[in-house]
Scaffold this motif. Structure first.
Motif, PDB file in Angstrom:
ATOM      1  N   ASP A 397      65.277  21.626  42.034  1.00 36.87           N
ATOM      2  CA  ASP A 397      65.405  20.176  42.040  1.00 36.87           C
ATOM      3  C   ASP A 397      64.302  19.467  41.253  1.00 36.87           C
ATOM      4  O   ASP A 397      64.431  18.279  40.973  1.00 36.87           O
ATOM      5  N   ARG A 398      63.217  20.157  40.939  1.00 41.03           N
ATOM      6  CA  ARG A 398      62.123  19.508  40.225  1.00 41.03           C
ATOM      7  C   ARG A 398      62.384  19.588  38.715  1.00 41.03           C
ATOM      8  O   ARG A 398      62.466  20.679  38.164  1.00 41.03           O
ATOM      9  N   PRO A 399      62.527  18.458  38.057  1.00 35.31           N
ATOM     10  CA  PRO A 399      62.802  18.483  36.615  1.00 35.31           C
ATOM     11  C   PRO A 399      61.660  19.146  35.846  1.00 35.31           C
ATOM     12  O   PRO A 399      60.478  18.963  36.162  1.00 35.31           O
ATOM     13  N   GLN A 400      62.023  19.901  34.830  1.00 38.55           N
ATOM     14  CA  GLN A 400      61.009  20.537  33.985  1.00 38.55           C
ATOM     15  C   GLN A 400      60.115  19.492  33.333  1.00 38.55           C
ATOM     16  O   GLN A 400      58.900  19.677  33.195  1.00 38.55           O
ATOM     17  N   ALA A 401      60.697  18.377  32.920  1.00 37.07           N
ATOM     18  CA  ALA A 401      59.916  17.321  32.277  1.00 37.07           C
ATOM     19  C   ALA A 401      58.849  16.774  33.222  1.00 37.07           C
ATOM     20  O   ALA A 401      57.734  16.442  32.794  1.00 37.07           O
ATOM     21  N   THR A 402      59.172  16.666  34.512  1.00 33.29           N
ATOM     22  CA  THR A 402      58.196  16.171  35.490  1.00 33.29           C
ATOM     23  C   THR A 402      56.998  17.108  35.576  1.00 33.29           C
ATOM     24  O   THR A 402      55.849  16.669  35.696  1.00 33.29           O
ATOM     25  N   ALA A 429      65.364  10.873  24.544  1.00 33.48           N
ATOM     26  CA  ALA A 429      64.309   9.872  24.733  1.00 33.48           C
ATOM     27  C   ALA A 429      64.545   9.073  26.019  1.00 33.48           C
ATOM     28  O   ALA A 429      63.607   8.818  26.785  1.00 33.48           O
ATOM     29  N   ASP A 430      65.797   8.689  26.270  1.00 34.26           N
ATOM     30  CA  ASP A 430      66.086   7.888  27.471  1.00 34.26           C
ATOM     31  C   ASP A 430      65.809   8.683  28.743  1.00 34.26           C
ATOM     32  O   ASP A 430      65.277   8.146  29.724  1.00 34.26           O
ATOM     33  N   TYR A 431      66.199   9.958  28.751  1.00 34.51           N
ATOM     34  CA  TYR A 431      65.977  10.811  29.931  1.00 34.51           C
ATOM     35  C   TYR A 431      64.487  10.946  30.221  1.00 34.51           C
ATOM     36  O   TYR A 431      64.034  10.765  31.361  1.00 34.51           O
ATOM     37  N   LEU A 432      63.693  11.260  29.202  1.00 36.57           N
ATOM     38  CA  LEU A 432      62.254  11.454  29.399  1.00 36.57           C
ATOM     39  C   LEU A 432      61.569  10.143  29.776  1.00 36.57           C
ATOM     40  O   LEU A 432      60.669  10.120  30.622  1.00 36.57           O
ATOM     41  N   GLU A 438      59.467   6.715  36.349  1.00 41.83           N
ATOM     42  CA  GLU A 438      59.574   6.991  37.790  1.00 41.83           C
ATOM     43  C   GLU A 438      58.280   7.571  38.342  1.00 41.83           C
ATOM     44  O   GLU A 438      57.951   7.387  39.522  1.00 41.83           O
ATOM     45  N   SER A 439      57.527   8.271  37.483  1.00 46.56           N
ATOM     46  CA  SER A 439      56.250   8.858  37.891  1.00 46.56           C
ATOM     47  C   SER A 439      55.096   7.868  37.748  1.00 46.56           C
ATOM     48  O   SER A 439      53.939   8.252  37.929  1.00 46.56           O
ATOM     49  N   GLY A 440      55.404   6.630  37.397  1.00 48.31           N
ATOM     50  CA  GLY A 440      54.371   5.610  37.280  1.00 48.31           C
ATOM     51  C   GLY A 440      53.627   5.605  35.960  1.00 48.31           C
ATOM     52  O   GLY A 440      52.535   5.020  35.864  1.00 48.31           O
TER      53      GLY A 440
END
Length: 685
Positions: A397-402, A429-432, A438-440
């Motif tokens: 569930d944890r996105p790789q980008a996160t 670009a929109d996804y990242l 969301e991570s502030g």
């Protein structure tokens, strides 16, 4: 180049006519632009031709330099950028060829972005910062010197100026803080007398035709490939000359590192200034994430490698991560090749530390890496979990980008929205941007609009997207622009012969194909001829985790000269480029009813097996061909297995391969052949 005339000839074309809003010169340039570039000139170009060029012409005439040759819109080698004017003449002292590159700006006011001294608002009203005019002409001159040996014969042969002929010094005062060099001086309306003195110091009252011819016909050094840039990382001034928005992005990031030095452990900024070094750092307002988005050949990897090189020269490590096995292993291999006796083990450890994969940060401590450069970020996966992930580390569930954003103090992503080629690749670009916010984090998205590939042909980039239906209009006929050579082969055998001949002539050349044939393990020490089209058979490149004598590993297929003997797929070609690009379009992409459609049943890519949505497969296959068709620096040759698709390509592409004779020598296979293949060029008797 749109036009070349002497100052005297141009003087006769800048006399206003009552019946026209445009000068005769402007009308001529409008027609030339349409003829050469295949599209109408935009209003900015027209206004510059009508209002700016006469200022320079009048200055030349006032100085008695009637015979100086003026070249308008001079293309920079291998790119889509152009210098507004290049003045060509003879030096008044030495009599040698002398050149002045002029960047013209009609602006009246300008302000500098407080966050970046080379990003300026020139008052165009579009809300976008542009590269500082002085830095722009400096980079253009450096680029010309890099690729035109004629200009390197004498370091004083070329000078550059930015001319803001409508602006007063007081209204653009902030622009003068950027240091000037011989490749970039700034002149305004208040400085026209000084500009005239520059002209008389550079040119004698003599013909400039010789100098103009020498520049126009000068040998052009070949474009540096991404791997060339990587090999020159340790060389001062090595790598590509970053232009326009590439350089703005590079400078914005490096200056951010300087401003946040206490947070990132960078004690001395890349642009160290003793007067400001001890001032307190600006509050960064939270972690900043940079997203650099650009099409094929837009300089993404060049920016990534230049960032890593610049930081390395300051004694700081920046980690470069990728989702591409071929790209990562090639960079590691290049680093290993620099090892001296006794250094191999240390170099190998450094290579693995500096060049990593996106899925290698699952257990990395937060903010433990100062700068993480994520190239090929369109290959980002939904999560880092794979079949070899230990049970205790699995987190679907944890996105790789996160993970990547959490790991680095300064995360940088470089991507192309049309290059994700597997169902689980989600990097856009929109996804990242959404995940970062969301991570502030604060997010900056920069579009890299230039191109170093395809001869600098933006028309070719657009044509490929139209051909494949990637969010733009329907396919259109290719209109040659003198930058990119595009031809259709009669058969895969003819394509192979053409590509092999280019290789024997010293060019880099490869053939790729859609994933429409099985990919077998080697048969002992031999590759299997999996790619079969009628009686023509050739092997894919070596599979990962396998080795075959006299054939390169899969990750080195694009860069090892032996790769010309196998057919590459999208997974080995992505990121890389070569001079000549052969592309076999398989039966998974069919031209029907005026556009391409995808037939997923013809694909042999195991990534599409199972319950993968048709829309996802369609996106991936279109993107895969987008990658394959945009690897060429000089030219691309295409062939389609499906007859209807091949005929459609013949209608859309005028270029063909054919035999040409040269002065009685053996005929050669060239890209300038007849429009129709031999089978159709003879009438029945």
């Amino acid at each position: 180049m749109l036009l070349q005339l002497s100052a005297a000839e141009l003087g006769r074309l800048i006399a206003a006519r009552a019946e026209s809003v445009h000068l005769p010169l402007t009308e001529r340039l409008i027609n030339k632009h349409s003829e050469i570039k295949g599209r109408a000139a935009d209003q900015g170009d027209i206004a510059s031709w009508n209002n700016s060029i006469p200022v320079v012409v009048k200055a030349l005439l006032d100085c008695g330099l009637d015979e100086v040759e003026v070249q308008v819109e001079v293309d920079l080698p291998h790119t889509n950028s152009a210098v507004d004017l290049v003045l060509c003449g003879r030096h008044p002292g030495s009599g040698m060829d002398s050149y002045l590159a002029v960047e013209l700006k009609q602006v009246r006011h300008a302000t500098v972005d407080p966050r970046c001294p080379i990003a300026v608002d020139l008052g165009f009203g579009d809300g976008k910062n542009k590269l500082h005019p002085v830095r722009q002409i400096q980079r253009y001159c450096e680029y010309m010197v890099r690729y035109l040996p004629h200009l390197r014969e004498d370091e004083d042969r070329l000078m550059g100026v930015a001319l803001l002929h409508n602006a007063r010094d007081a209204d653009v005062e902030a622009l003068f803080s950027l240091p000037e060099t011989d490749h970039g001086f700034l002149y305004t309306l208040d400085d026209l007398d000084r500009f005239r003195r520059v002209l008389t110091s550079r040119f004698a009252a003599a013909s400039g035709k010789r100098a103009a011819r020498a520049l126009e016909h000068a040998r052009r050094d070949p474009l540096l490939k991404v791997t060339d840039v990587a090999r020159q990382r340790s060389v001062r001034g090595g790598g590509l000359i970053l232009l326009d928005e590439q350089y703005v992005a590079f400078d914005r990031i490096t200056r951010h590192l300087e401003k946040t030095a206490p947070l990132t452990s960078f004690n001395i900024g890349l642009f160290y200034d003793a007067d400001t070094a001890h001032r307190p750092a600006l509050d960064p307002g939270g972690k900043r994430v940079y997203i650099l988005r650009g099409g094929p050949g837009s300089g993404k990897s060049a920016v990534a490698l230049e960032l890593q090189r610049a930081l390395g020269r300051q004694g700081h490590e920046a980690v470069l991560a990728s989702g591409s096995h071929a790209y990562t292993e090639t960079l590691r291999e290049i680093m290993l090749s620099t090892a001296r006796r006794g250094q191999l083990s240390g170099k190998r450890s450094a290579a693995r530390r500096l060049y990593r994969y996106f899925n290698s940060f699952t257990d990395t401590a937060p903010d433990s890496i100062d700068v993480l450069i994520c190239d090929e970020a369109h290959r980002m996966r939904r999560s880092s979990t794979h079949r070899w992930t230990p049970k205790e580390l699995r987190d679907d569930d944890r996105p790789q980008a996160t993970e990547l954003i959490r790991t680095a103090k300064v995360p940088i992503f470089l991507l192309d929205d049309h290059q994700s080629v597997r169902p689980d690749e989600v990097g856009t670009a929109d996804y990242l941007k959404g995940l970062a916010e969301e991570s502030g984090c604060l997010v900056e998205v920069v579009d890299l609009e230039g191109t170093f590939r395809a001869g600098g042909s933006k028309r070719y980039q657009s044509w490929v997207q139209q051909l494949l239906g990637l969010g733009v209009s329907d396919p259109v006929t290719w209109r040659p622009d003198g930058r990119m050579t595009l031809t259709v082969a009669d058969s895969p055998a003819q394509m192979e012969q053409f590509i092999q001949e280019r290789g024997r002539q010293g060019a880099t050349a490869r053939i790729t194909a859609g994933f429409c044939w099985p990919w077998s393990n080697p048969d002992g020490t031999q590759l299997v001829d999996d790619v079969c089209i009628e009686d023509w058979r050739r092997p894919w490149n070596v599979k990962p985790q396998h080795s075959v004598p006299d054939a390169p590993r899969s990750d080195l297929w694009s860069t090892d000269p032996r790769g010309i003997g196998q057919i590459g797929c999208v997974y080995t070609a992505q990121t890389f480029e070569y001079d000549w690009n052969g592309v076999i379009i398989g039966p998974d992409l069919l031209f029907r009813n005026g556009k391409f459609t995808v037939d997923r049943t013809a694909s042999c890519d195991p990534a599409f097996h199972g319950p993968v949505d048709d829309a996802v497969v369609t996106r991936c296959i279109r993107n895969a061909y987008h990658v394959l068709l945009t690897r060429g620096v000089v030219g691309t040759v295409v062939y389609a297995v499906d007859p209807d698709t091949h005929n459609a390509l013949r209608r859309l592409i005028t270029g063909a391969i054919g035999m040409q004779h040269y002065n009685g020598a053996q005929p050669k296979l060239t890209a300038e052949g007849s429009h129709l293949p031999p089978a159709y060029s003879r009438r029945a008797r």
